[in-house]
Enzyme design. Structure first.
Site, PDB file in Angstrom:
ATOM      1  N   HIS A 167       0.744  -1.209  -0.124  1.00  0.00           N
ATOM      2  CA  HIS A 167       0.070  -0.104  -0.080  1.00  0.00           C
ATOM      3  C   HIS A 167       0.850   1.109  -0.113  1.00  0.00           C
ATOM      4  O   HIS A 167       1.794   1.407   0.997  1.00  0.00           O
ATOM      5  CB  HIS A 167      -0.889   0.101   1.172  1.00  0.00           C
ATOM      6  CG  HIS A 167      -1.819  -0.937   1.308  1.00  0.00           C
ATOM      7  ND1 HIS A 167      -3.179  -0.998   0.746  1.00  0.00           N
ATOM      8  CD2 HIS A 167      -1.827  -2.456   1.848  1.00  0.00           C
ATOM      9  CE1 HIS A 167      -3.699  -2.039   0.938  1.00  0.00           C
ATOM     10  NE2 HIS A 167      -3.063  -3.028   1.608  1.00  0.00           N
ATOM     11  N   HIS A 207      -8.183 -10.811  -0.984  1.00  0.00           N
ATOM     12  CA  HIS A 207      -8.198 -10.485   0.470  1.00  0.00           C
ATOM     13  C   HIS A 207      -9.216 -11.626   1.058  1.00  0.00           C
ATOM     14  O   HIS A 207     -10.560 -11.511   0.874  1.00  0.00           O
ATOM     15  CB  HIS A 207      -8.722  -8.946   0.807  1.00  0.00           C
ATOM     16  CG  HIS A 207      -8.743  -8.971   2.110  1.00  0.00           C
ATOM     17  ND1 HIS A 207      -7.819  -7.951   2.812  1.00  0.00           N
ATOM     18  CD2 HIS A 207      -9.424  -9.233   3.172  1.00  0.00           C
ATOM     19  CE1 HIS A 207      -8.221  -7.985   4.252  1.00  0.00           C
ATOM     20  NE2 HIS A 207      -9.023  -8.661   4.477  1.00  0.00           N
TER      21      HIS A 207
END
Length: 343
Positions: free
Chosen positions: A15, A136
């Site tokens: 990220h 995820h």
């Protein structure tokens, strides 16, 4: 051993955020890593090829002079995703994967998928063109305990998706349980699994025992010690299906320390130092390169980096936090003194 030279590593789950935060955190990844799979969960999310191209350009513009780094872009899968746009972005070389967030699973996942039948055409097109799906892996049902959501996701969502979409390449991201390790080992080479730095170091006691430690709170949340040990055994095994994805996820301290604080551990500055120590503790330094530098490129069909980094047995010097225009970001503290540095 006091020195170890390995092919320059890659980060297969990162990220960077955007704007001021990205400018502050990007150099800490680019100092050590040649490439990284860039997560698309911005606000608004990166859902089209044009948006991914614009985001890549912002990343490259933020890269300091003298650092070589290649952002590997992804698209955020939504129920409105256009399979033709995905295929075109892949054919152009722009994107390397599509990211599946179950709706509400983690930070900025509100646009994720609730009805998997709606995205069937996109998944089938991805299987045809060999484009990986990064997952995820947690269900979001309120009646499922947070510590069980990964195992339930494998049974209810992941395995049915794979059975219904033959040939789809899948990355189980940031696995946290022995269930995920066992499932990954039972599959063919169309499935890989990333493991984070922090999940090799902390279990759920580290978050809660003796007081809440908000800088250890991440999603998926750390599990029991038996699961941490299973992850370490997988990471240090050298098995090709397991590779590094740090899930380094910066948040300002102000956002971490709220009554309802953000999930994420910022590990970019000290990941390699921590990993060297973990692998040394487990008598597996000879397999560190496989985990950080070889298995990921093999899964994604990319060459191993030709340049190298050298780790030396000396205490590293990294900051306890980094400053950004939005406020300080705390660097993950493994809870023990580190003994390896990147040269």
């Amino acid at each position: 051993m006091t020195s170890l030279t390995i092919a320059r590593p890659d980060d297969w789950h990162l990220h960077l955020r955007d704007g001021a935060m990205m400018r502050a955190v990007l150099p800490h990844t680019a100092q050590h890593f040649a490439r990284a799979i860039i997560m698309p969960n911005l606000v608004p999310p990166v859902v089209t090829g044009d948006q991914a191209r614009a985001y890549r350009d912002r990343v490259l513009a933020a890269l300091p002079d003298g650092l070589a780094f290649e952002p590997l872009m992804t698209l955020y899968l939504t129920e409105d995703t256009d399979p033709d746009d995905v295929a075109a972005a892949h054919a152009s070389g722009l994107i390397k994967a599509v990211k599946l967030y179950p709706a509400g699973a983690t930070t900025n996942s509100a646009s994720g998928v609730a009805n998997f039948d709606i995205v069937r055409a996109t998944l089938e097109r991805m299987a045809e063109i060999g484009l990986p799906l990064c997952v995820h892996g947690e269900v979001t049902d309120a009646d499922i305990d947070i510590f069980d959501r990964e195992a339930v996701f494998i049974d209810r969502v992941l395995d049915p998706i794979r059975r219904a979409t033959p040939g789809l390449r899948v990355v189980m991201e940031h696995i946290t349980t022995s269930n995920a390790v066992d499932y990954a080992r039972a599959q063919d080479d169309s499935l890989g699994a990333t493991i984070t730095t922090h999940h090799l170091v902390i279990n759920r006691n580290h978050i809660l025992a003796g007081g809440i430690k908000p800088h250890y709170y991440c999603l998926p949340v750390a599990k029991r010690e038996e699961h941490r040990l299973a992850l370490r055994a997988a990471a240090t095994s050298g098995e090709a299906r397991f590779f590094l994805g740090t899930d380094s996820a910066p948040h300002t301290d102000a956002n971490k320390l709220l009554p309802c604080g953000c999930a994420g551990c910022f590990t970019a500055p000290n990941t390699m130092a921590i990993l060297a120590q973990v692998f040394e503790q487990d008598a597996a330094l000879d397999r560190l390169e496989a985990f950080t530098s070889r298995n990921g490129p093999a899964f994604y069909g990319l060459p191993v980096n030709s340049d190298t980094i050298t780790l030396t047995k000396s205490a590293p010097d990294y900051p306890a936090h980094i400053d950004t225009e939005d406020g300080p970001v705390t660097v993950f503290d493994p809870g023990f003194d580190l003994e390896w540095s990147v040269r």
